[in-house]
Design an enzyme around this catalytic site. Structure first.
Site, short mmCIF file in Angstrom:
data_model
loop_
_atom_site.label_atom_id
_atom_site.label_comp_id
_atom_site.label_asym_id
_atom_site.label_seq_id
_atom_site.Cartn_x
_atom_site.Cartn_y
_atom_site.Cartn_z
N ALA A 211 0.89 -1.23 0.04
CA ALA A 211 -0.08 -0.02 0.11
C ALA A 211 0.73 1.19 -0.09
CB ALA A 211 -0.89 -0.16 1.22
N ASN A 212 0.20 2.32 0.20
CA ASN A 212 0.90 3.56 0.58
C ASN A 212 0.33 4.58 1.45
OD1 ASN A 212 -1.27 5.29 -1.04
ND2 ASN A 212 -0.57 4.16 -2.75
N ARG A 213 0.78 5.68 1.55
CA ARG A 213 0.14 6.57 2.61
C ARG A 213 -0.67 7.45 2.21
NH1 ARG A 213 5.82 6.40 3.38
NH2 ARG A 213 6.39 5.55 5.33
N SER A 214 -1.42 7.15 1.15
CA SER A 214 -2.63 8.37 0.72
C SER A 214 -3.80 8.19 1.70
CB SER A 214 -3.08 7.80 -0.82
OG SER A 214 -4.10 8.37 -0.75
N ALA A 277 -4.00 7.11 -5.69
CA ALA A 277 -2.57 6.81 -5.52
C ALA A 277 -2.53 5.13 -5.77
CB ALA A 277 -1.76 7.33 -4.10
#
Length: 401
Positions: A211-214, A277
């Site tokens: 995942a990512n930090r969005s 994102a």
């Protein structure tokens, strides 16, 4: 959409949140509104009439029995000359007066005498907001047609206090004002829009994912801003912790493939804003059981494969929307990377930003963007993400005529 030629009667009641009304006045006037302030006696314990009057460029009304202001029945005139009456902050005390039809000071008299739309932004301690008496008053006011914005959850002014009771932020209140006064002015009425937002989660096994930090804040704000301008909006949201925006159809997904399927199933559309994102890669084959760590053994290799490119797919789709807007989250050479993405993805505009760790943009509440199109590059200042959304929605409406 702006507030030119609109007259806002701003009633400021007592509470520490009154300091936010100073920024609220500035935001309203930036959009062309004329702001007439009314202050309760309690409000003047937190901010001064001098500061309010200076920002509003207006006389501050405070006394019901002022000889100067009441010569022509001033409270009636104030109540009827406004396009909208805004109470921010709205204290529990003033809300109780409103619910029971009391009129023993200028603010409550104006509220009882007005026949204009009324929007209130409550602010109080969470226990006061949750009190049975307050809940009864809220129900009465809503039944009377009073509009609410907030309160929201967060830290209180009191030490170690948190919960629902914070006044909505000035830009959120401005957006609500625009929504009410713009109900007959909807430049995107009849248009359809698809917005993607948030991260995607690409499973490795049942408990782990890429995942990512969005946070989804920017995409959700854009969906809400387009809806306020009259568009029929579908928001395709990855896993986020923020609520669905009002007035929007929200479809919840987990993976990039699910997001692509949901977005393209809503085509044809007039507008596509691809904010999400999306993870660029996924595990080639996730497993159905948790991968166990084995003593003395190296971790198993993760074989990655490329995810579908949602923006590029939409930008070159046989049912391509009239206007396609993409986002470029970069950590270096923002403008050049944004230009390259514009050509490669088949977009009409790219909203490029620097999401390097020091900026606080990824997962934060503010953004600093460059709007890249065939016409050139327009750089916007550091703004709250709600403000970026409002400006982008206005730009989209202008480009669609």
């Amino acid at each position: 959409m702006d507030l030119s030629n609109k007259r806002i009667l701003l009633i400021i009641s007592g509470g520490i949140a009154a300091y936010k009304s100073l920024d609220l006045i500035r935001r309203l006037r930036e959009r062309g509104a004329e702001v007439r302030p009314v202050m309760t006696a309690a409000a003047q314990q937190f901010i001064t009439p001098l500061a309010v009057g200076a920002l509003a460029a207006s006389h501050v009304y405070a006394e019901l029995f002022s000889r100067e202001d009441e010569q022509d029945v001033g409270h009636i005139r104030l109540a009827r000359e406004a396009d909208l009456v805004l109470v921010a902050p709205a204290s529990a005390d003033l809300m109780a007066k409103m619910a029971h039809g009391m009129a023993n000071d200028l603010a409550s008299a104006v509220l009882l005498a007005t026949d204009r739309p009324v929007l209130i932004a409550p602010a109080m301690n969470p226990k006061m907001w949750a009190a049975p008496a307050t809940l009864r008053n809220v129900a009465v006011l809503k039944a009377d047609g009073i509009r609410f914005i907030g309160p929201v959850a967060g830290e209180m002014a009191e030490s170690n206090e948190a919960g629902t009771g914070r006044m909505a932020e000035p830009l959120e209140i401005v957006a609500a004002v625009l929504a009410i006064l713009g109900e007959t002015l909807k430049p995107l009425a009849g248009r359809t829009a698809v917005v993607t937002s948030g991260p995607t989660h690409e499973p490795i096994d049942p408990v782990r994912y890429i995942a990512n930090r969005s946070s989804g804040r920017q995409g959700h704000a854009i969906a809400a801003a387009l809806a306020r301008l009259g568009a029929d909006v579908t928001l395709v949201s990855g896993p986020v912790t923020i609520p669905d925006p009002p007035g929007v159809t929200t479809v919840h997904v987990e993976t990039a493939q699910q997001m692509l399927d949901a977005a393209t199933s809503r085509l044809p559309a007039d507008i596509a804003v691809m904010v999400a994102a999306v993870a660029d890669w996924r595990v080639a084959s996730s497993v159905g059981q948790k991968i166990k760590k084995q003593p003395g053994e190296a971790p198993p290799p993760l074989m990655l494969t490329e995810n579908p490119d949602i923006l590029k797919t939409v930008g070159h789709h046989e049912k391509r929307p009239t206007l396609v807007v993409g986002f470029a989250a970069e950590t270096q050479d923002v403008e050049n990377n944004g230009r390259a993405k514009l050509a490669r993805k088949g977009a009409d505009m790219i909203v490029a930003n620097d999401v390097s760790p020091g900026t606080g943009i990824m997962g934060g509440t503010r953004n600093r963007v460059k709007i890249i199109s065939a016409a050139g590059v327009e750089e916007w200042p550091d703004l709250d993400k709600s403000e970026v959304a409002i400006r982008l929605a206005d730009l989209i409406a202008a480009k669609l005529g």
